[in-house]
Design an enzyme around this catalytic site. Structure first.
Site, PDB file in Angstrom:
ATOM      1  N   THR A 228      12.590 -15.412 -15.417  1.00 29.03           N
ATOM      2  CA  THR A 228      11.400 -16.171 -15.798  1.00 29.03           C
ATOM      3  C   THR A 228      10.563 -16.485 -14.579  1.00 29.03           C
ATOM      4  OG1 THR A 228      12.337 -18.385 -15.464  1.00 29.03           O
ATOM      5  CG2 THR A 228      12.699 -17.368 -17.619  1.00 29.03           C
ATOM      6  N   ASP A 229       9.245 -16.611 -14.786  1.00 28.62           N
ATOM      7  CA  ASP A 229       8.442 -17.257 -13.752  1.00 28.62           C
ATOM      8  C   ASP A 229       8.938 -18.698 -13.664  1.00 28.62           C
ATOM      9  OD1 ASP A 229       6.531 -17.807 -11.838  1.00 28.62           O
ATOM     10  OD2 ASP A 229       4.894 -16.902 -12.961  1.00 28.62           O
ATOM     11  N   TRP A 230       8.738 -19.317 -12.536  1.00 32.25           N
ATOM     12  CA  TRP A 230       9.347 -20.625 -12.272  1.00 32.25           C
ATOM     13  C   TRP A 230       8.812 -21.670 -13.255  1.00 32.25           C
ATOM     14  CZ3 TRP A 230      11.410 -17.031  -9.916  1.00 32.25           C
ATOM     15  CH2 TRP A 230      12.390 -17.193  -8.930  1.00 32.25           C
ATOM     16  N   GLY A 231       9.730 -22.207 -14.065  1.00 23.52           N
ATOM     17  CA  GLY A 231       9.353 -23.163 -15.098  1.00 23.52           C
ATOM     18  C   GLY A 231       8.796 -22.494 -16.334  1.00 23.52           C
ATOM     19  N   GLY A 232       8.966 -21.184 -16.456  1.00 22.54           N
ATOM     20  CA  GLY A 232       8.346 -20.419 -17.539  1.00 22.54           C
ATOM     21  C   GLY A 232       9.186 -20.263 -18.776  1.00 22.54           C
TER      22      GLY A 232
END
Length: 805
Positions: A228-232
């Site tokens: 995932t993108d960070w926090g995604g």
């Protein structure tokens, strides 16, 4: 499964723990089974591994690393071999810093020139972007570690990027926005892919079965890891079902427990988890082996020289009236502009690099052979008009034969998390140019930024050189081009419209509050401008040289096109010959021409070379939405060889026998798309292209705010406290701008305003869990006392839980 034996030794809790981060930059480990943590680091154009506080958001300074030119710069080289070489050096530095996964390259399309992250992306063309990205990946992974291609997919704006719903038809999705990723997977063999924040046609990319399973896993046969993108991560279980292995960063174990409970309840089959663990273990073990077995001693000077070579080949000469360039010997040169003293050489945000060496323009003049008579700042970097600086610059300009004017955009304009609001350079720089033009008309402008610009002032400069963001050796590289030591060979990987309003996505960027509609379909960049014969400032593929090239003797067969290329000038140089293909049939709407191949060739003065460009599986294909597969239409195709998309030198044609399947469209329903005039497509026609109704794009301001609403939507909240908090944030942002704290102001927008409420939990490493977030949302939605009680109760529960572990 490759690691079945190890997986069978794991407890359910251990398997679940591997699915999320240990902290901000590392994955979890299981010591008893010899499974180590991986380190993941930003690395689009240089390594960004923080010196300290690796559990924080990632804004601390990184270890020194070579800052190569950004992707937007390197794409102008049109050189796959050079891209692979950069990848090799990036990978070597990653191994040196014990990094398992390098988060790059970024290959999203330049749909709109205002996207704040365009400096980090290659091109408006998927074929060019994909080929260069594949080179990067091969280079990085030749060191045994993993590249992580991002952001999958259709992430073409920064505003509301964590919640925006991208509405795009299937054919445009496949032909424009997924093709570069397809090339990265099939030709680059990338070991990992980063999913994007946004939704795609109603479903978060990370949970989108069509994207993640149907296309990525089944059609492209990708067997690597999705991160995932960070926090995604939105719904962790849906993400797992779609085939997402690793959620970053850490959620303090909260989502691990969600996975355990989902399996116990039957919502998730443990076999799905095992398959994800197996793929993740392969990434861990193979990259760890490379880190253990490889010893790389970084030669800082050598890497710096490679960065210089890359920059030299990527700089684009846009204008050279009266052959003002290269600078003639003994010409007296005035150096003017803030960017000459403090170079603008890279982007900003998560990709920012701490360079090992940084060349300075003013220190490089002696070796360049250019005679500088002095330097004046000319303008204030961040846009404030200063008449004294202009006056001083004009006094110096009067004494010079030629002015080298360094202009561009500052580092807080092009940044992750924010889109630009104009294609113009700051007004104070134009005022300086106007004043200089009155006293000396021999002006050469050197632009520093990572994007396309409007240039209503272009007639006031005789020479125009775009260095883009040329990395730590960019200053010296630009001077070598100005002096003639290097013959410029860069060509634009994006179109420069005359004005922003000319862009096909102008009316649909950055979309409304909920969604962004890609009503222009496949007509982005030159695909639009060339189809409708729209005049542009500089076309895709454009770039001047200090020599000239002549094309001749085209020959086409079913496998390739061959032609001759002659350097008809007086100096050696490199030319980028471009293959465009256009279908003569009008049964299916298409752009007039599309890039399907290219070759960069070095040719000595007077020399002629025979060039062959092969056709491939993408040369004649289109995506048929009726048959749901790639097809080839039986038709006659124009084969065009050009020096740019608008400068076609040779044309031939060939009949291609296709599949003769059912046509996908009723021409009468899609007049805009068949004409290419897509700047003002109505909703009804767009829905016919989509084949379904399009969701409402504006917020329902009466509904309660939930996990996926952004913090900026507090202005609509029922709670007076929430609304006051919103306007307080607006005031603080205004104060920061006024105080010159633009970096902090930008971070505030990126990490607070546009963050969904779930991000409060996903990005705090378990400090605030989802149950506590429920209490916060109660407060926001007008239930202050009930929400506060909930928040305190859940906080105490979390503290007790951690104390008992």
């Amino acid at each position: 499964m490759k690691y079945r034996e190890i997986i069978e030794k794991m407890t359910l809790e251990e398997k679940a723990s591997l699915m999320s981060g240990k902290d901000y930059w590392t994955s979890n480990d299981i010591e008893r089974l010899g499974i180590k943590s991986m380190f993941l680091a930003d690395g689009s154009y240089g390594i960004r591994k923080q010196k300290k506080a690796s559990d924080k958001i990632g804004l601390n300074i990184g270890n020194p690393s070579t800052c190569f030119p950004t992707a937007a710069t390197i794409s102008n080289s049109w050189n796959e071999d050079l891209a692979e070489k950069i990848g090799e050096y990036l990978g070597a530095e990653a191994v040196d810093q014990k990094i398992n996964v390098l988060l790059g390259p970024a290959i999203n399309m330049k749909r709109n020139p205002l996207c704040g992250r365009n400096f980090e992306y290659f091109s408006e063309d998927p074929y060019l972007a994909g080929k260069l990205a594949a080179g990067y990946i091969r280079g990085i992974q030749s060191n045994g570690i993993a590249a992580c291609v991002k952001h999958f997919a259709v992430n073409n704006q920064e505003q509301r990027r964590m919640t925006i719903d991208t509405i795009v038809d299937e054919r445009t999705l496949r032909e424009i926005y997924l093709t570069a990723f397809e090339i990265a997977v099939k030709e680059g063999k990338t070991k990992s892919i980063m999913s994007s924040y946004n939704k795609v046609n109603g479903t978060y990319a990370n949970e989108n079965i069509h994207l993640m399973k149907d296309i990525l896993r089944e059609e492209w046969k990708f067997n690597g890891c999705v991160i995932t993108d960070w926090g995604g991560s939105n719904d962790r279980i849906r993400g797992l079902l779609a085939g997402n292995e690793l959620e970053m960063p850490s959620t303090g174990g909260e989502t691990n427990e969600e996975i355990v409970q989902a399996i116990k309840s039957g919502r998730l089959n443990e076999k799905v988890l095992d398959e994800c663990v197996d793929r993740l273990l392969d990434l861990i073990f193979t990259t760890e082996k490379a880190l253990n077995e490889s010893y790389v001693k970084i030669d800082i000077e050598k890497h710096h020289r490679i960065s210089q070579r890359v920059a030299e080949e990527s700089i684009v000469l846009l204008k050279n009236k009266d052959n003002i360039l290269p600078i003639k010997p003994n010409k007296k040169v005035a150096v003017i502009g803030e960017f000459a003293k403090e170079a603008r050489y890279q982007g900003a945000g998560s990709s920012i690099v701490n360079p090992t060496i940084l060349d300075n323009t003013l220190d490089c003049f002696e070796e360049s052979g250019i005679v500088s008579i002095g330097y004046e700042q000319g303008f204030e970097r961040y846009g404030k008009t200063n008449k004294k600086l202009i006056s001083n610059a004009c006094e110096l300009a009067k004494k010079a034969d030629v002015i080298l004017l360094y202009i561009g955009l500052d580092e807080y304009v092009e940044v992750e998390g924010l889109d630009r609001n104009t294609m113009s350079i700051p007004k104070n720089q134009i005022e300086l140019l106007d004043a200089l033009y009155k006293v000396n008309k021999n002006i050469v402008a050197i632009i520093s930024c990572g994007c396309a610009l409007e240039m209503p002032w272009i007639n006031k400069v005789k020479g125009l050189l775009h260095g883009y963001l040329a990395g730590q050796a960019g200053a010296r590289s630009i001077l070598r081009v100005l002096s003639g030591d290097v013959n410029p060979s860069g060509k634009l990987a994006e179109t420069y419209p005359i004005k922003y309003e000319d862009t096909p996505s102008y009316n649909n960027f950055p979309g409304e509050e909920v969604s962004v509609e890609y009503r222009e379909g496949p007509y982005i960049g030159y695909r639009y401008y060339d189809t409708v014969h729209k005049e542009v400032l500089f076309p895709f593929g454009y770039g001047l040289s200090y020599t000239t090239f002549e094309y001749s003797d085209i020959e086409v067969n079913k496998n390739s096109v061959t032609f001759k290329l002659n350097n008809s000038g007086s100096v050696a140089g490199m030319e980028v010959a471009q293959l465009y293909v256009g279908c003569k049939s009008d049964k299916i709407f298409r752009p007039k021409k599309e890039l399907k191949g290219f070759a960069k060739v070095f040719i000595n003065a007077g020399e002629t070379k025979t060039i062959k460009i092969y056709f491939d599986d993408k040369t004649f294909r289109y995506f048929n939405v009726k048959t749901n597969r790639w097809e080839i239409e039986s038709a006659e195709y124009e084969i065009m060889i050009g020096a740019s998309s608008a400068d076609i030198r040779l044309i031939d044609s060939i009949w291609i026998e296709g599949n003769n399947t059912e046509l996908p469209y009723d021409k009468s329903n899609l007049p805009s798309y068949y004409s290419g005039k897509v700047t003002d497509v109505g909703l009804e026609e767009f829905e016919k292209l989509m084949g379904k109704k399009v969701p409402i794009s504006t917020l329902d301001k009466k509904k309660k705010l939930g996990y996926n609403d952004t913090i900026s939507q507090c202005k609509y909240a029922k709670s007076l406290i929430a609304r006051i908090s919103y306007y307080l944030m607006i005031f603080i942002h205004w104060i920061l701008i006024k105080l010159g704290k633009r970096e902090k102001a930008n971070i505030m927008v990126m990490s607070i305003f546009n963050m969904p409420f779930r991000g409060i939990s996903r990005m705090t490493g378990g400090i605030i869990n989802m149950s506590m977030l429920d209490g916060i949302l109660m407060i926001v939605n007008g239930k202050f006392f009930k929400g506060t009680a909930k928040l305190i109760k859940e906080k105490n529960k979390l503290v007790r839980s951690k104390r008992n572990k």
